[in-house]
Design an enzyme around this catalytic site. Structure first.
Site, short mmCIF file in Angstrom:
data_model
loop_
_atom_site.label_atom_id
_atom_site.label_comp_id
_atom_site.label_asym_id
_atom_site.label_seq_id
_atom_site.Cartn_x
_atom_site.Cartn_y
_atom_site.Cartn_z
N LYS A 124 0.87 -1.19 0.00
CA LYS A 124 0.00 0.00 0.00
C LYS A 124 0.89 1.23 0.00
CE LYS A 124 -4.41 1.04 0.20
NZ LYS A 124 -5.56 0.24 -0.27
N ASP A 164 -7.09 4.24 -4.47
CA ASP A 164 -7.76 4.08 -3.17
C ASP A 164 -8.39 5.45 -2.90
OD1 ASP A 164 -7.87 2.04 -0.74
OD2 ASP A 164 -7.56 4.00 0.17
P1 NDP Z 1 -13.03 7.61 -2.71
O1 NDP Z 1 -12.01 8.66 -2.48
O2 NDP Z 1 -13.55 7.38 -4.07
O3 NDP Z 1 -14.28 7.85 -1.76
C1 NDP Z 1 -14.17 7.92 -0.38
C2 NDP Z 1 -15.54 8.26 0.17
O4 NDP Z 1 -15.52 8.27 1.59
C3 NDP Z 1 -16.00 9.64 -0.26
O5 NDP Z 1 -17.39 9.65 -0.33
C4 NDP Z 1 -15.49 10.52 0.89
O6 NDP Z 1 -16.25 11.68 0.99
C5 NDP Z 1 -15.70 9.60 2.06
N1 NDP Z 1 -14.72 9.82 3.10
C6 NDP Z 1 -13.37 9.82 2.97
N2 NDP Z 1 -12.78 10.06 4.14
C7 NDP Z 1 -13.77 10.22 5.02
C8 NDP Z 1 -13.83 10.49 6.40
N3 NDP Z 1 -12.71 10.66 7.09
N4 NDP Z 1 -15.03 10.54 6.97
C9 NDP Z 1 -16.17 10.36 6.28
N5 NDP Z 1 -16.20 10.12 4.96
C10 NDP Z 1 -15.02 10.05 4.36
O7 NDP Z 1 -12.42 6.26 -2.11
P2 NDP Z 1 -12.85 4.76 -2.40
O8 NDP Z 1 -14.31 4.66 -2.63
O9 NDP Z 1 -11.92 4.22 -3.38
O10 NDP Z 1 -12.49 4.09 -1.00
C11 NDP Z 1 -13.42 3.98 0.07
C12 NDP Z 1 -13.00 2.85 0.99
O11 NDP Z 1 -12.94 1.63 0.26
C13 NDP Z 1 -11.61 3.01 1.62
O12 NDP Z 1 -11.61 2.39 2.88
C14 NDP Z 1 -10.72 2.20 0.68
O13 NDP Z 1 -9.54 1.77 1.30
C15 NDP Z 1 -11.65 1.04 0.37
N6 NDP Z 1 -11.38 0.28 -0.84
C16 NDP Z 1 -11.25 0.86 -2.07
C17 NDP Z 1 -11.03 0.09 -3.19
C18 NDP Z 1 -10.96 0.67 -4.56
O14 NDP Z 1 -10.90 -0.11 -5.51
N7 NDP Z 1 -11.00 1.97 -4.73
C19 NDP Z 1 -10.90 -1.36 -3.09
C20 NDP Z 1 -11.12 -1.89 -1.79
C21 NDP Z 1 -11.34 -1.08 -0.72
P3 NDP Z 1 -15.75 13.01 0.25
O15 NDP Z 1 -15.47 12.65 -1.16
O16 NDP Z 1 -16.87 13.94 0.42
O17 NDP Z 1 -14.49 13.37 0.99
O1 2IT Z 2 -7.93 -1.62 -0.77
C1 2IT Z 2 -7.87 -2.12 -1.92
O2 2IT Z 2 -7.99 -3.32 -2.11
C2 2IT Z 2 -7.67 -1.20 -3.05
N1 2IT Z 2 -7.63 0.00 -2.85
C3 2IT Z 2 -7.49 -1.74 -4.43
C4 2IT Z 2 -6.07 -2.17 -4.64
C5 2IT Z 2 -5.71 -2.59 -6.05
O3 2IT Z 2 -4.53 -2.89 -6.22
O4 2IT Z 2 -6.56 -2.63 -6.93
#
Ligand code: NDP
Ligand code: 2IT
Length: 445
Positions: A124, A164
């Protein structure tokens, strides 16, 4: 294994790394029994080796904003474990990013990637840079400066970053462009790339789709489907919109989305039109939550609150770590929640997990539920190696099958005597056994 002694030693070595210690404790607690039943693990020092990253790169990222002012952010890449494949895991750009958070995410990624059935190790990275409110040119300059350091230690067979929080298609594009220029090669060194330059169809929606596929398997065990179920989601980022779309498509009624400043409750449920409206706002870097409540009458904005106070059948936290605490879990249980599936990484605090498990709510941990994102990254890597591109149907079918396999692994290793499935234990044990086996085979390195 002497869990409390291991944790005390780690706390001494890494004081204040709260999220990292939390993630390690959860995994070690689940695997304690199987570890003690297999003395070869202890003899090979598997625990001592698996809890420390192979290496961590930290670097400064200087960049110049549009007014000519110089800024310096911190950049990191944690290469945690490559026992079963090249380091693989996302990059997070958010002001809260620190070493503890990236170590927790990298550690989780080892077991998540193992569950996907694909050959990927865990890693990461990221930065405390905040893309919010920055111009495209500023984001580009930051990404270029970040890659100027990172490119030395990554490669398509070495370490393959992705997105992420705060890192989506735009950031991956700028990062990839710089890598390509420095390395003078066009390879699958990052995933989440654009469709015309090596990306996989469906990668953007894969995490959310995968989370709903996993939850659908949980429902199936009780003879139920998403049809007619009330679903509460948090966040509205990459993971949340994919989950909202798939849950809606399967007949679920998604009644909440949220941001850091509050949540929207829409008793009428999201529709494809509402989701598209929000995606447009997101694409233009605008806030979503307030404009939504103005545009769609009947919806309410609850400032400063989390969505876990509404009545729902299925809860899918999709925002960030530790966003669902004990009180939230008690509210959800009181309101009759039957299924909780973690779309985000570690969104539920350990105390809240205990509340769900004590109430026999089916609870799917992030490393299983959200593994569809990295699994589809793995499929992107395969397509890059083969130099071809699969159709949406092909990718979706593989993703769906992978999520079913992950669910089966959880059931295999997590079913208790009373029939309740401890998905946390199932995911940790299944993920661990494969990695530990590879570490045994490859000697002490
Ligand atoms: P994004 O940046 O696309 O979205 C994050 C979302 O969470 C936004 O709606 C943001 O709101 C909100 N957010 C962020 N920080 C906070 C906080 N401190 N308090 C409240 N809301 C918050 O990220 P992802 O959707 O990619 O990631 C979301 C989660 O999923 C994370 O835990 C990430 O590690 C996990 N994840 C992501 C993957 C991926 O493929 N992208 C894969 C697996 C897991 P705003 O935009 O208004 O700040
Ligand atoms: O938390 C996760 O699994 C991710 N943000 C996706 C990682 C990836 O390599 O696609």
């Amino acid at each position: 294994m002497k869990l409390e002694k291991i944790m005390a030693d780690l706390e001494k070595k890494h004081p204040g790394e709260v999220e990292y210690l939390q993630a390690v404790h959860e995994v070690l607690e689940s695997i304690e029994e199987i570890y003690n039943d297999n003395p070869q693990f202890e003899a090979a020092g598997i625990i001592e080796r698996i809890v420390e990253p192979d290496r961590v790169l930290t670097f400064k990222v200087p960049w110049v904003d549009d007014s000519g002012k110089v800024h310096v952010n911190l950049g990191y890449r944690v290469q945690f474990n490559n026992a079963i494949g090249p380091y693989k895991g996302g990059l997070r750009f958010h002001p809260s990013v620190n070493l503890s958070i990236l170590k927790f995410l990298g550690f989780e990624q080892i077991f998540k990637n193992s569950l996907t059935t694909l050959p990927m190790g865990g890693g990461k990275g990221g930065s405390d840079f905040d893309p919010k409110g920055k111009s495209n040119a500023e984001v580009m300059r930051f990404c270029q400066s970040f890659m100027l350091e990172l490119w030395h230690i990554i490669g398509p067979e070495t370490d393959v970053p992705a997105g992420d929080i705060g890192v989506g298609g735009r950031e991956i594009g700028f990062l990839y462009g710089m890598y390509k220029k420095l390395a003078r090669e066009h390879t699958g060194v990052l995933t989440g790339k654009g469709r015309n330059w090596g990306g996989s169809i469906l990668r953007p929606e894969a995490t959310g789709y995968g989370a709903v596929y996993f939850a659908a398997e949980m429902l199936k065990l009780k003879g139920e489907t998403f049809n007619g179920k009330i679903v509460a989601l948090s966040g509205f980022g990459n993971v949340a919109w994919g989950a909202a779309r798939k849950a809606t498509e399967l007949g679920g009624k998604v009644v909440t989305i949220s941001g850091p400043d509050g949540y929207i409750y829409d008793p009428n449920g999201l529709t494809a039109e509402k989701i598209d409206f929000m995606l447009d706002l997101r694409a233009s870097n605008q806030d979503i939550v307030l404009p939504y409540s103005y545009k769609f009458p009947g919806s309410e904005f609850h400032a400063g609150k989390r969505p876990w106070e509404v009545k729902c059948d299925v809860a899918i936290p999709c925002a960030t770590q530790n966003e669902l605490g004990k009180q939230d879990a008690e509210n959800l249980v009181r309101n009759g929640v039957s299924y909780v599936a973690e779309g985000a990484n570690m969104p539920t605090t350990p105390e809240a997990v205990t509340v769900f498990q004590d109430a026999k709510v089916m609870f799917g941990p992030g490393k299983a539920v959200n593994a569809g994102g990295v699994a589809t990254s793995g499929l992107e890597m395969t397509q890059n190696t083969m130099k071809l591109s699969w159709t949406a149907e092909e990718v979706d079918q593989r993703l769906h099958q992978i999520m079913k396999d992950i669910h089966s692994q959880c059931v295999q290793y997590g079913t208790q005597e009373d029939g309740y499935i401890n998905y946390v234990k199932g995911a940790n044990v299944a993920g661990f056994l494969k990695v530990a086996g590879a570490m045994l085979d490859c000697g002490v390195v």
